[in-house]
Design a protein around this motif. Structure first.
Motif, PDB file in Angstrom:
ATOM      1  N   THR A  14      32.232 -38.692  69.849  1.00 28.40           N
ATOM      2  CA  THR A  14      30.831 -38.028  70.360  1.00 28.40           C
ATOM      3  C   THR A  14      30.491 -36.599  68.998  1.00 28.40           C
ATOM      4  N   ARG A  19      29.399 -39.145  62.652  1.00 26.78           N
ATOM      5  CA  ARG A  19      27.650 -40.373  62.349  1.00 26.78           C
ATOM      6  C   ARG A  19      27.804 -41.198  61.630  1.00 26.78           C
ATOM      7  N   SER A  20      28.059 -40.169  60.856  1.00 28.36           N
ATOM      8  CA  SER A  20      27.920 -41.068  59.235  1.00 28.36           C
ATOM      9  C   SER A  20      29.080 -42.069  58.779  1.00 28.36           C
ATOM     10  N   PHE A  22      30.829 -43.455  61.088  1.00 25.23           N
ATOM     11  CA  PHE A  22      30.647 -44.089  62.605  1.00 25.23           C
ATOM     12  C   PHE A  22      29.820 -45.272  62.397  1.00 25.23           C
ATOM     13  N   TRP A  23      28.924 -45.061  62.177  1.00 23.68           N
ATOM     14  CA  TRP A  23      27.851 -46.478  61.710  1.00 23.68           C
ATOM     15  C   TRP A  23      28.032 -47.042  60.695  1.00 23.68           C
ATOM     16  N   LYS A  24      29.101 -46.504  59.328  1.00 18.22           N
ATOM     17  CA  LYS A  24      28.932 -47.215  57.920  1.00 18.22           C
ATOM     18  C   LYS A  24      30.064 -47.770  58.536  1.00 18.22           C
ATOM     19  N   SER A  25      30.812 -47.940  59.667  1.00 16.26           N
ATOM     20  CA  SER A  25      32.267 -48.457  59.775  1.00 16.26           C
ATOM     21  C   SER A  25      31.854 -49.768  60.643  1.00 16.26           C
ATOM     22  N   ILE A  26      30.890 -49.274  61.880  1.00 15.46           N
ATOM     23  CA  ILE A  26      30.215 -50.123  62.524  1.00 15.46           C
ATOM     24  C   ILE A  26      29.450 -51.168  61.469  1.00 15.46           C
ATOM     25  N   GLY A  27      28.639 -51.100  60.667  1.00  9.96           N
ATOM     26  CA  GLY A  27      27.813 -52.143  59.894  1.00  9.96           C
ATOM     27  C   GLY A  27      28.737 -52.505  59.199  1.00  9.96           C
ATOM     28  N   THR A  29      31.324 -53.878  59.994  1.00  8.59           N
ATOM     29  CA  THR A  29      32.590 -54.284  60.923  1.00  8.59           C
ATOM     30  C   THR A  29      31.625 -55.638  60.890  1.00  8.59           C
ATOM     31  N   ALA A 216      34.034 -49.922  67.798  1.00  7.48           N
ATOM     32  CA  ALA A 216      34.325 -48.583  67.268  1.00  7.48           C
ATOM     33  C   ALA A 216      36.048 -48.305  67.332  1.00  7.48           C
TER      34      ALA A 216
END
Length: 238
Positions: A14, A19-20, A22-27, A29, A216
């Motif tokens: 959190t 954040r950076s 997190f979004w890169k990893s999700i994107g 994946t 995540a």
């Protein structure tokens, strides 16, 4: 020890610094899984095409109806196989994505939560890529075994957690440890604390089994094992 590491890793997700990554990893994946979906879909269509062509031309009424039903059942079977294939590949995809972001995550965790400790050193890129690809193959083989065991009543769910708990726990812990140790030293440390690492691996496998939240998993697992490595290192010194 494990509960503390889990709580701190969940809190890390959190934080703004994550954040950076997190979004890169999700994107990545999601893109990877979407690509796999279409790849598997076209593979099944290619495998079924010769059968459909063979039955299509100039069939009598009853045979034409049978061919239509065959197409329906083939579509259902392909959908089930696609879902099973993606479920099988989520774990190795997680390992590959994590290999790309582990050092970024580890650096954030070390800087925020362990500022008094010397920082770790990133695993050399080529070596990290080799280890990730090697592990990718191991996880696929392990999950193929788990997929076979899914047919055995009373063993299926246990097989998923044991295989992925062991393999993912080992992979993430050794990656975290190799920021401070040689590969042989990291393996030796994991073996000395194999029970603790396995239990943490079960937590990762549990998150991996929850739809949406499993996206995540790479960042959570990386942060978890950084905290766990710090904890077992202190125990070893004590």
């Amino acid at each position: 020890m494990i509960l503390t590491a889990v709580r701190r890793a969940a809190a890390n997700l959190t934080e703004p610094e994550f954040r950076s990554a997190f979004w890169k990893s999700i994107g990545l994946t999601v893109l990877f899984l979407v690509g796999l979906w279409f790849g598997l879909r076209y593979l099944f269509e290619w495998l079924l095409w010769p059968w459909m062509v063979m039955m299509a031309p100039d069939l009598p009424g009853w045979a034409d109806a049978w061919a239509s039903w065959f197409g329906v059942f083939a579509g259902i079977a392909a959908g089930i196989a696609l879902a099973a294939g993606l479920a099988l590949l989520i774990a190795p995809v997680t390992a590959i994505i994590a290999g790309m972001f582990l050092d970024d995550v580890a650096e954030i965790v070390e800087t925020r939560d362990y500022p008094q400790d010397p920082p770790g050193t990133a695993v050399p890129l080529v070596r990290a890529a080799v280890l990730s690809l090697k592990f990718f193959g191991i996880v696929i083989l392990g999950n193929l075994l788990a997929l076979v065991l899914l047919l055995v009543p009373g063993v299926n769910l246990v097989a998923f957690f044991v295989v992925n708990g062991y393999l993912l726990g080992r992979e993430f812990f050794e990656f975290a440890a190799m920021r401070f140790r040689s590969e042989d030293e990291a393996k030796a440390l994991r073996r000395r604390h194999s029970g603790t690492v396995l239990m943490a691996g079960f937590v990762i496998a549990g998150l991996l089994a929850i739809p949406v939240l499993n996206l995540a998993t790479p960042l959570f697992a990386a942060a978890l094992m950084v905290h766990l490595h710090k904890a077992v290192s202190v125990r070893d010194r004590g």
